[in-house]
Design a protein around this motif. Structure first.
Motif, short mmCIF file in Angstrom:
data_model
loop_
_atom_site.label_atom_id
_atom_site.label_comp_id
_atom_site.label_asym_id
_atom_site.label_seq_id
_atom_site.Cartn_x
_atom_site.Cartn_y
_atom_site.Cartn_z
N LEU A 24 0.83 -1.21 0.00
CA LEU A 24 0.00 0.00 0.00
C LEU A 24 0.86 1.25 0.00
O LEU A 24 0.52 2.26 -0.64
CB LEU A 24 -0.93 -0.01 1.21
CG LEU A 24 -2.05 -1.06 1.20
CD1 LEU A 24 -2.81 -1.04 2.52
CD2 LEU A 24 -3.00 -0.82 0.03
N GLN A 25 1.98 1.20 0.71
CA GLN A 25 2.91 2.34 0.69
C GLN A 25 3.39 2.61 -0.73
O GLN A 25 3.43 3.77 -1.17
CB GLN A 25 4.11 2.03 1.59
CG GLN A 25 3.79 1.97 3.07
CD GLN A 25 4.89 1.27 3.86
OE1 GLN A 25 5.98 1.01 3.34
NE2 GLN A 25 4.61 0.95 5.11
N ILE A 60 12.76 3.52 -1.73
CA ILE A 60 13.27 2.65 -0.67
C ILE A 60 12.27 1.53 -0.37
O ILE A 60 12.67 0.39 -0.10
CB ILE A 60 13.57 3.46 0.60
CG1 ILE A 60 14.61 4.54 0.30
CG2 ILE A 60 14.08 2.55 1.71
CD1 ILE A 60 15.94 4.02 -0.18
N THR A 61 10.98 1.83 -0.42
CA THR A 61 9.97 0.80 -0.18
C THR A 61 10.03 -0.28 -1.24
O THR A 61 9.94 -1.48 -0.93
CB THR A 61 8.57 1.43 -0.13
OG1 THR A 61 8.52 2.40 0.91
CG2 THR A 61 7.51 0.37 0.12
N ALA A 91 10.23 7.34 7.43
CA ALA A 91 9.23 7.57 6.39
C ALA A 91 7.92 8.08 6.99
O ALA A 91 7.23 8.90 6.38
CB ALA A 91 8.98 6.28 5.60
N THR A 92 7.57 7.59 8.18
CA THR A 92 6.37 8.07 8.85
C THR A 92 6.47 9.56 9.15
O THR A 92 5.53 10.33 8.89
CB THR A 92 6.14 7.30 10.16
OG1 THR A 92 5.98 5.89 9.86
CG2 THR A 92 4.89 7.78 10.87
N GLY A 130 -2.03 11.70 2.79
CA GLY A 130 -2.48 11.33 4.12
C GLY A 130 -2.57 9.82 4.30
O GLY A 130 -2.18 9.28 5.34
N LEU A 131 -3.06 9.13 3.28
CA LEU A 131 -3.12 7.66 3.33
C LEU A 131 -1.73 7.05 3.40
O LEU A 131 -1.51 6.05 4.09
CB LEU A 131 -3.86 7.13 2.11
CG LEU A 131 -5.35 7.47 2.02
CD1 LEU A 131 -5.93 7.00 0.68
CD2 LEU A 131 -6.13 6.85 3.18
N LEU A 132 -0.78 7.68 2.70
CA LEU A 132 0.60 7.20 2.73
C LEU A 132 1.16 7.26 4.15
O LEU A 132 1.82 6.32 4.61
CB LEU A 132 1.45 8.03 1.78
CG LEU A 132 2.92 7.63 1.65
CD1 LEU A 132 3.05 6.23 1.06
CD2 LEU A 132 3.69 8.64 0.79
#
Length: 301
Positions: A24-25, A60-61, A91-92, A130-132
């Protein structure tokens, strides 16, 4: 690479809760910067920062998913658990910053003068930003250390706090270079030295943990980190006392924002930001010191 005796591909890397969060990310990250690049648009330092965050985190993900799915991470000479935990926390923090900055500077309800289509693209990009943030925060939640669990240091509360401390220090540095007039007094220069020293040592601690080289040091790394954290608390206490006195006391500075200061270019504003985040980092180091008494470092996970 060590043979695991099983299949070469690790399907759990994309089917586990952490794996699904990473997919998802990747999806939300790609969607966000694609919307901005295609029609939403960005400009100036704020927009460039947001685009950097989304593209950097996406790259990176993808790297992490690829390495875990193919088991190639066992070929890397780093502590994979520490690396993924540290990146998830970073990342957060970066994604929530971008999720706040982009709509603040680029989203408006009216179509004029950018046009309704551009406005809609910017709103959509803000939603996906925002979802990220949410899915990166979910990974931190899934991978954090549980009570009694043997895990990587960076997955513990103390390890995660190290990332937050370094991030907050970067905010302080950004305010310092924005005409904060810190060179005006030796006392405020001391505060800058405190911020710089603690930031550098914190980054070194994270680097040694991520590379898994802590066991090669000639001194007890675990004890040294606790001693350093205590020193950082004392140093930040001094900065938390000195900085407000020399910036907001009427003898040295101004207790109120000068009316002649232009918005966004006022030294008093930068000084206030530094003061606020000095106290934030002080609390983070105190919490770090409290939690560091109850953990043990694991460098090879």
């Amino acid at each position: 690479m060590e043979s695991s005796g099983g299949p070469y591909l690790n399907t759990a890397a994309v089917t586990s809760p952490v794996g699904i969060a990473r997919l998802l990310q990747m999806t939300f990250g790609c969607t966000t910067f694609s919307l901005v690049a295609h029609q939403g648009g960005f400009s100036a330092a704020y927009g460039t920062f947001c685009m950097f965050v989304w593209t950097f985190c996406f790259a990176i993900t993808v790297f992490i998913i690829t390495c875990e799915f193919t088991r190639l991470h066992s070929c890397l000479s780093i502590s994979w658990g520490n690396f993924t935990a540290a990146f998830a926390m970073l990342a957060t923090l970066m994604s929530i910053t971008a999720a706040v900055i982009y709509p603040l500077y680029f989203v408006q309800l009216d179509c004029y003068p950018i046009g309704c289509e551009v406005r809609d693209f910017r709103i959509a990009a803000s939603v996906f930003a925002g979802l990220l943030f949410i899915v990166y925060a979910a990974e931190v939640f899934f991978t954090r250390a549980k009570p009694g669990q043997v895990t990587s240091y960076m997955a513990t509360v103390s390890g995660l706090l190290k990332i937050v401390q370094a991030f907050v220090a970067c905010i302080i540095f950004g305010a310092l270079v924005n005409d904060s007039q810190y060179s005006k007094y030796v006392a405020t220069q001391w505060c800058v030295a405190v911020y710089s020293f603690c930031f550098v040592v914190t980054v070194v601690v994270v680097a040694f943990s991520v590379t898994g080289k802590t066991a090669l040091l000639w001194f007890p790394f675990e004890r040294s980190v606790v001693v350093y954290t205590l020193g950082a608390v004392l140093l930040y206490v001094s900065a938390a006392v000195i900085w407000p006195v020399f910036c907001f006391d009427s003898k040295y500075g101004s207790p109120r924002r000068p009316g002649a200061c232009a918005k966004g270019k006022c030294p008093w504003d930068s000084q206030l930001v530094v003061a606020i985040f000095t106290y934030v980092n002080l609390l983070l180091y105190v919490a770090d010191l409290a939690y560091s008494q109850r953990i043990r470092f694991v460098s090879h996970l």
